[in-house]
Write an enzyme that holds these catalytic residues in place. Structure first.
Site, PDB file in Angstrom:
ATOM      1  N   ALA A 121      13.679   6.324  28.663  1.00 50.77           N
ATOM      2  CA  ALA A 121      14.487   6.724  27.508  1.00 50.77           C
ATOM      3  C   ALA A 121      14.372   5.718  26.356  1.00 50.77           C
ATOM      4  O   ALA A 121      15.120   5.773  25.392  1.00 50.77           O
ATOM      5  CB  ALA A 121      15.942   6.868  27.933  1.00 50.77           C
ATOM      6  N   ALA A 168      10.837  -2.702  31.966  1.00 46.30           N
ATOM      7  CA  ALA A 168      10.717  -4.149  31.714  1.00 46.30           C
ATOM      8  C   ALA A 168      11.872  -4.895  32.377  1.00 46.30           C
ATOM      9  O   ALA A 168      11.686  -5.936  33.007  1.00 46.30           O
ATOM     10  CB  ALA A 168      10.697  -4.419  30.217  1.00 46.30           C
ATOM     11  N   ASP A 183       9.258  -5.480  24.931  1.00 44.01           N
ATOM     12  CA  ASP A 183      10.305  -5.076  25.879  1.00 44.01           C
ATOM     13  C   ASP A 183      10.661  -6.232  26.816  1.00 44.01           C
ATOM     14  O   ASP A 183      11.811  -6.623  26.942  1.00 44.01           O
ATOM     15  CB  ASP A 183       9.839  -3.883  26.736  1.00 44.01           C
ATOM     16  CG  ASP A 183       9.927  -2.569  25.989  1.00 44.01           C
ATOM     17  OD1 ASP A 183      10.036  -2.594  24.755  1.00 44.01           O
ATOM     18  OD2 ASP A 183       9.890  -1.513  26.649  1.00 44.01           O
TER      19      ASP A 183
HETATM   20  O1  PMV Z   1       8.714   1.946  26.534  1.00 45.45           O
HETATM   21  P1  PMV Z   1       9.663   2.035  25.359  1.00 45.45           P
HETATM   22  O2  PMV Z   1      10.053   3.398  25.043  1.00 45.45           O
HETATM   23  O3  PMV Z   1      10.780   1.079  25.501  1.00 45.45           O
HETATM   24  O4  PMV Z   1       8.818   1.580  24.062  1.00 45.45           O
HETATM   25  C1  PMV Z   1       8.240   0.327  23.898  1.00 45.45           C
HETATM   26  C2  PMV Z   1       7.974   0.000  22.476  1.00 45.45           C
HETATM   27  C3  PMV Z   1       6.629   0.421  21.907  1.00 45.45           C
HETATM   28  O5  PMV Z   1       6.503  -0.264  20.665  1.00 45.45           O
HETATM   29  C4  PMV Z   1       6.566   1.920  21.640  1.00 45.45           C
HETATM   30  C5  PMV Z   1       5.477   0.031  22.820  1.00 45.45           C
HETATM   31  C6  PMV Z   1       5.183  -1.462  22.878  1.00 45.45           C
HETATM   32  O6  PMV Z   1       4.443  -1.849  23.780  1.00 45.45           O
HETATM   33  O7  PMV Z   1       5.644  -2.243  22.034  1.00 45.45           O
END
Ligand code: PMV
Length: 331
Positions: A113, A119, A161
């Protein structure tokens, strides 16, 4: 407590726990993969991990992860078993595990989400296992190690993350060697709202990278704008200028729409939140579904916005900043 290097070969394990926060991105997602800075905040939704040595060898995993967030239209979870979700963490490669271990994960962060559930879980598992071996890993080392499962899950993530889950508070992230802490004048009054539609970060990020190669000129402009937005977001947080922060979040959402990572439901929730009195709203994370993050002028307005968003079918969470980042201790 032994140092990281000296105790790598120890076979003594003891029970340990670790906790890591989730995150929201206030500016710069996707563009951070292409080199622009992102601004992210650790939030008070956590992954909690418990590690208990067991007889024999091998790692067994139990996980209480909100998989209902992954349920498709039929109600069947796309991931059949929580253990499946953790298999790619490739624990053996991350910390040399030569004895039996039971790893129990409780994750209160909605999965897939955009709130950093993978992470956060990764970082907490790495820290708890190391702690169980008597090793206190440096934050820098956890960051490096977390790339193994994060790369496996997401392709080529920027690292924003895991950096946020590890360091906590607020950061401006350009690349792994350039992470700056932001000290906000006050906690922004935020909420996130889950559309209930879930995405794969890998596909969305891959799509944007491909598009950036095809539409070089446009992306040069977008990247310049995002650099400016992220810089101004960091400044507005330091100065406690919520009006400015809200305007910048709105501008960032428009750019994310332009590169095709929004979704009609995200756009709808953003619109509804703004009409209900929010200062700014944008999608957060990879998009394609997932969450919006909403800045409110007060807690009263936040409560109202949350009620309205719920009526529109979203699941709102009132969030605050986590200031600890990852923490581990003997159990
Ligand atoms: O995985 P999410 O939805 O938390 O997105 C991570 C953030 C992005 O910039 C889309 C991908 C990244 O590696 O920075």
């Amino acid at each position: 407590m032994r140092s990281e290097e000296s105790s790598r070969s120890t076979s003594d394990l003891s029970p340990a726990t670790a906790r890591a926060p989730g995150k929201v991105i206030l500016a710069g997602e996707h563009f951070v993969v292409l080199g622009a800075p992102a601004v992210a905040m650790a939030i008070d939704l956590y992954s909690q991990v418990q590690v208990i040595p067991k007889n024999g060898s091998g790692v067994s995993i139990t996980a209480d992860i909100p998989l209902r967030f992954l349920a498709g239209k039929s109600g069947n979870p796309l991931v059949p078993h929580p253990g499946e979700l953790l298999r790619p963490l490739q624990l053996k490669r991350v910390v040399n595990i030569d004895h039996g271990l039971w790893v129990n994960v409780e994750c209160e962060i909605p999965v897939a989400a955009g709130l950093g559930s993978s992470a956060s879980t990764t970082v907490a598992i790495i820290s708890a296992i190391a702690r169980s071996k008597g090793i206190e890993l440096s934050k820098k080392k956890i960051f490096e190690l977390a790339f193994v499962p994060e790369n496996f899950l997401h392709g080529k993530p920027s690292g924003v993350d895991q950096a946020t889950c590890i360091y906590g508070s607020m950061i401006q992230f350009s690349r792994p060697s350039n992470v700056k802490t932001i000290r906000p004048k006050k906690d922004p009054v935020l909420l996130v709202c889950d559309t209930g539609i879930h995405h794969t970060t890998r596909t969305l990020v891959g799509g944007v990278v491909q598009k950036s190669k095809r539409e070089k000129k446009d992306f040069q402009n977008y990247l310049a704008k995002v650099r400016e937005i992220s810089g101004r977001v960091a400044k507005s947080l330091r100065e406690g200028d919520d009006e400015e922060l809200g305007i910048l979040m709105n501008q960032n959402h428009e750019l994310l729409r332009k590169i095709g990572v929004s979704h009609p439901k995200l756009d709808h929730l953003v619109e509804v939140a703004r009409r209900a009195g929010a200062l700014g709203a944008k999608l957060t994370g990879a998009g394609g579904g997932g969450c919006v993050v909403v800045l409110n002028p007060s807690r009263i307005v936040r409560d109202r916005v949350a009620r309205v968003l719920r009526r529109e079918g979203g699941t709102p969470y009132k969030i605050s900043m986590d200031t600890s980042g990852v923490e581990s201790r003997p159990a």
